[in-house]
Design an enzyme around this catalytic site. Structure first.
Site, PDB file in Angstrom:
ATOM      1  N   HIS A  22       0.840  -1.189   0.000  1.00  0.00           N
ATOM      2  CA  HIS A  22       0.000   0.000   0.000  1.00  0.00           C
ATOM      3  C   HIS A  22       0.882   1.249   0.000  1.00  0.00           C
ATOM      4  CE1 HIS A  22       0.591  -0.574   4.348  1.00  0.00           C
ATOM      5  NE2 HIS A  22       0.392   0.722   4.465  1.00  0.00           N
ATOM      6  N   ASP A  30       2.280   5.650 -21.825  1.00  0.00           N
ATOM      7  CA  ASP A  30       2.029   5.538 -23.256  1.00  0.00           C
ATOM      8  C   ASP A  30       3.341   5.228 -23.984  1.00  0.00           C
ATOM      9  OD1 ASP A  30       3.384   8.039 -23.730  1.00  0.00           O
ATOM     10  OD2 ASP A  30       1.500   9.132 -23.469  1.00  0.00           O
ATOM     11  N   ARG A 109       4.070  17.985 -16.550  1.00  0.00           N
ATOM     12  CA  ARG A 109       4.894  16.941 -17.162  1.00  0.00           C
ATOM     13  C   ARG A 109       6.130  16.570 -16.340  1.00  0.00           C
ATOM     14  NH1 ARG A 109       7.545  18.126 -22.918  1.00  0.00           N
ATOM     15  NH2 ARG A 109       9.493  17.105 -22.469  1.00  0.00           N
ATOM     16  N   TYR A 131      -0.513  12.361 -23.822  1.00  0.00           N
ATOM     17  CA  TYR A 131      -0.938  12.616 -22.437  1.00  0.00           C
ATOM     18  C   TYR A 131      -1.846  11.507 -21.901  1.00  0.00           C
ATOM     19  CZ  TYR A 131       1.083  17.153 -23.340  1.00  0.00           C
ATOM     20  OH  TYR A 131       1.961  18.159 -23.665  1.00  0.00           O
ATOM     21  N   ASN A 133      -0.602   8.996 -20.073  1.00  0.00           N
ATOM     22  CA  ASN A 133       0.083   8.409 -18.913  1.00  0.00           C
ATOM     23  C   ASN A 133      -0.770   8.500 -17.657  1.00  0.00           C
ATOM     24  OD1 ASN A 133       2.614   8.047 -20.403  1.00  0.00           O
ATOM     25  ND2 ASN A 133       2.614  10.268 -20.418  1.00  0.00           N
TER      26      ASN A 133
END
Length: 146
Positions: A22, A30, A109, A131, A133
């Site tokens: 956890h 991507d 980013r 974008y 990801n």
């Protein structure tokens, strides 16, 4: 192959998410993501898109409900216009399989890269959406009697 486990899992991916504790984070990246450049070991899932892999992972993966932002996407750079269907698809899958998870948070980013560098595991897909990801923070797996 195992019954009840998606055939999209490689043995390495299944072992990787099994070993997460956890608070550990999983990056679904991507095809454009600089995973190896971040100095991280990267599992490759080149033939897959992130939504289908997300749908396979979430039945086995508890989202951290105690974290303010357990699901994070990369924010577009100024002037870039990402495909809004990407975030909508993620939200729909998460809402279906892990209801109660808050909205998807966005990170700039380079902040996203720093966060990914500290992740437990990066899985690089063949997804070519920009974008796309995604970071998932793992929660505590609930006890079940078998």
């Amino acid at each position: 192959m195992l019954e009840g486990i998606s055939p999209l899992f490689s043995p390495e991916l299944l072992a990787g998410i099994y070993m997460m504790g956890h608070g550990d984070e999983l990056v679904l990246a991507d095809a454009h993501f600089p995973g190896e450049s971040l100095g991280r070991e990267v599992l490759r899932s080149d033939g897959l898109k992130i939504p289908e892999l997300l749908r396979a992972i979430l039945p086995l993966f508890a989202i951290d409900m105690h974290d303010e932002h357990p699901v994070i996407m990369m924010a577009p750079a100024e002037g870039d216009i990402p495909n809004p269907d990407v975030e909508s698809a993620y939200g729909a899958i998460i809402g279906e399989l892990r209801p109660g998870t808050g909205p998807i948070h966005k990170l700039e980013r380079y902040d996203f890269y720093e966060r990914a560098q500290e992740s437990f595991l990066i899985v690089q897909t063949g997804d070519t959406e920009t974008y796309a990801n995604l970071i998932l923070r793992k929660g505590v797996t609930p006890l079940r009697s078998f």
